[in-house]
Design an enzyme around this catalytic site. Structure first.
Site, PDB file in Angstrom:
ATOM      1  N   GLU A  96       1.703   3.863   1.845  1.00  0.00           N
ATOM      2  CA  GLU A  96       1.770   2.508   1.249  1.00  0.00           C
ATOM      3  C   GLU A  96       2.166   2.628  -0.219  1.00  0.00           C
ATOM      4  O   GLU A  96       1.364   3.097  -1.038  1.00  0.00           O
ATOM      5  CB  GLU A  96       0.390   1.825   1.323  1.00  0.00           C
ATOM      6  CG  GLU A  96      -0.142   1.637   2.729  1.00  0.00           C
ATOM      7  CD  GLU A  96      -1.570   1.104   2.754  1.00  0.00           C
ATOM      8  OE1 GLU A  96      -2.255   1.113   1.717  1.00  0.00           O
ATOM      9  OE2 GLU A  96      -1.993   0.691   3.835  1.00  0.00           O
TER      10      GLU A  96
ATOM     11  N   ASP B  46      -4.115  -2.247  -5.267  1.00  0.00           N
ATOM     12  CA  ASP B  46      -2.814  -2.481  -4.652  1.00  0.00           C
ATOM     13  C   ASP B  46      -2.030  -3.282  -5.683  1.00  0.00           C
ATOM     14  O   ASP B  46      -2.438  -4.399  -6.039  1.00  0.00           O
ATOM     15  CB  ASP B  46      -2.965  -3.273  -3.350  1.00  0.00           C
ATOM     16  CG  ASP B  46      -3.700  -2.483  -2.278  1.00  0.00           C
ATOM     17  OD1 ASP B  46      -3.713  -1.246  -2.364  1.00  0.00           O
ATOM     18  OD2 ASP B  46      -4.249  -3.110  -1.355  1.00  0.00           O
TER      19      ASP B  46
ATOM     20  N   HIS C 243     -11.127   1.229  -1.917  1.00  0.00           N
ATOM     21  CA  HIS C 243     -11.234  -0.147  -2.439  1.00  0.00           C
ATOM     22  C   HIS C 243     -12.704  -0.583  -2.501  1.00  0.00           C
ATOM     23  O   HIS C 243     -13.094  -1.347  -3.384  1.00  0.00           O
ATOM     24  CB  HIS C 243     -10.471  -1.125  -1.536  1.00  0.00           C
ATOM     25  CG  HIS C 243      -8.990  -1.123  -1.744  1.00  0.00           C
ATOM     26  ND1 HIS C 243      -8.391  -1.705  -2.824  1.00  0.00           N
ATOM     27  CD2 HIS C 243      -7.987  -0.597  -1.003  1.00  0.00           C
ATOM     28  CE1 HIS C 243      -7.075  -1.569  -2.748  1.00  0.00           C
ATOM     29  NE2 HIS C 243      -6.798  -0.880  -1.645  1.00  0.00           N
TER      30      HIS C 243
ATOM     31  N   HIS D 220      -0.376   1.207  -3.050  1.00  0.00           N
ATOM     32  CA  HIS D 220      -1.785   1.631  -3.112  1.00  0.00           C
ATOM     33  C   HIS D 220      -1.973   2.835  -4.040  1.00  0.00           C
ATOM     34  O   HIS D 220      -1.352   3.886  -3.852  1.00  0.00           O
ATOM     35  CB  HIS D 220      -2.262   1.971  -1.703  1.00  0.00           C
ATOM     36  CG  HIS D 220      -3.683   2.447  -1.625  1.00  0.00           C
ATOM     37  ND1 HIS D 220      -4.736   1.630  -1.297  1.00  0.00           N
ATOM     38  CD2 HIS D 220      -4.229   3.679  -1.829  1.00  0.00           C
ATOM     39  CE1 HIS D 220      -5.860   2.328  -1.294  1.00  0.00           C
ATOM     40  NE2 HIS D 220      -5.576   3.591  -1.617  1.00  0.00           N
TER      41      HIS D 220
HETATM   42  C1  LIG Z   1      -5.085  -2.607   3.995  1.00  0.00           C
HETATM   43  C2  LIG Z   1      -4.303  -1.909   2.909  1.00  0.00           C
HETATM   44  N1  LIG Z   1      -3.905  -2.841   1.907  1.00  0.00           N
HETATM   45  C3  LIG Z   1      -5.118  -0.783   2.305  1.00  0.00           C
HETATM   46  O1  LIG Z   1      -5.724  -0.999   1.269  1.00  0.00           O
HETATM   47  N2  LIG Z   1      -5.137   0.377   2.930  1.00  0.00           N
HETATM   48  C4  LIG Z   1      -5.933   1.487   2.458  1.00  0.00           C
HETATM   49  C5  LIG Z   1      -5.558   2.756   3.148  1.00  0.00           C
HETATM   50  C6  LIG Z   1      -7.416   1.203   2.653  1.00  0.00           C
HETATM   51  O2  LIG Z   1      -7.799   0.505   3.593  1.00  0.00           O
HETATM   52  O3  LIG Z   1      -8.184   1.767   1.862  1.00  0.00           O
HETATM   53 ZN   LIG Z   2      -4.907  -0.365  -1.117  1.00  0.00          ZN
END
Ligand SMILES: C[C@@H](N)C(=O)N[C@H](C)C(=O)O
Ligand SMILES: [Zn+2]
Length: 230
Positions: free
Chosen positions: A208, A151, A144, A211
């Site tokens: 997740e 997401d 991110h 994601h």
């Molecule tokens: C925190 C969650 N929404 C997320 O984005 N998790 C991934 C693994 C990340 O932190 O990159």
């Molecule tokens: Zn994510």
């Protein structure tokens, strides 16, 4: 950014017909005309900072609902000052292509999160130091923070979210693609989302369902930007 190289670059680009660039004192490059890969925005000027763009400048019909700009997230606190969703430009164009396919079916993509400043990743890691759900900012960091992860879910024409295996950021087996108790409807909707994302240059993780990461993420570095100053 090396100002001279941007200047030279912008001069070169502006000599071609299909893309122009200009500089201002804040190091912001404005690119004009995307007609090689983005017909819809060919007349628009797109602001770009450190390779990141506002997704709504690429596709205004995408629904943006940044959960970390509200208290409705796993930390219970507002982590973002801005509701603007920034993404790496090439990632944003891939997501536009996803949305174009979904619109033909009467659906749209909804974004819960895009670019995330590394400073925010550290706060998340403090709250949930579990690498299945939060990337460790002291190791490789989060995709991110490169602007290359999204997401997302699917919404119908009224903006209602389709049924998925769990709520966003529900850090449990329910969020997993391997959840054995997924309803038939959630399974079908997740399959639709996954197939369209894969087809357009994204890959998924198992823990997740929401994601997705740009397959080209390794070409890019983590960047620190304050989206509220974009
Ligand atoms: C925190 C969650 N929404 C997320 O984005 N998790 C991934 C693994 C990340 O932190 O990159
Ligand atoms: Zn994510």
């Amino acid at each position: 950014y090396n100002l001279n190289s941007i200047k030279n670059n912008s001069n070169n680009i502006s000599k071609t017909n299909n893309q122009e660039a200009s500089l201002n004192k804040n190091n912001i490059v404005k690119t004009i005309n995307y007609n090689t890969f983005n017909k819809a925005s060919s007349k628009n000027s797109i602001k770009k900072v450190k390779g990141l763009v506002n997704i709504l400048d690429i596709d205004r019909s995408i629904v943006v609902d940044l959960k970390y700009a509200t208290k409705d997230n796993f930390t219970g606190i507002v982590l973002y000052k801005s509701k603007i969703c920034l993404l790496r430009e090439s990632t944003a164009i891939k997501l536009k292509n996803v949305n174009t396919e979904l619109k033909k079916m009467g659906y749209r993509i909804k974004i819960y999160d895009g670019y995330r400043p590394p400073s925010v990743q550290k706060i998340m890691w403090e709250k949930a130091p579990d690498k299945r759900y939060v990337a460790n900012p002291y190791k490789k960091g989060s995709v991110h923070s490169k602007g290359c992860a999204v997401d997302v879910t699917i919404v119908d024409k009224y903006g209602n979210e389709l049924e998925m295996p769990s709520k966003f950021d529900e850090f449990s087996i329910k969020a997993s693609r391997k959840n054995p108790n997924m309803s038939t409807n959630a399974k079908k909707n997740l399959e639709l989302l996954t197939n369209i994302m894969l087809k357009n240059g994204f890959k998924y993780i198992n823990s997740e369902w929401w994601h997705f990461e740009d397959v080209d993420k390794d070409k890019y570095e983590i960047v620190e930007i304050d989206p509220s100053k974009f």
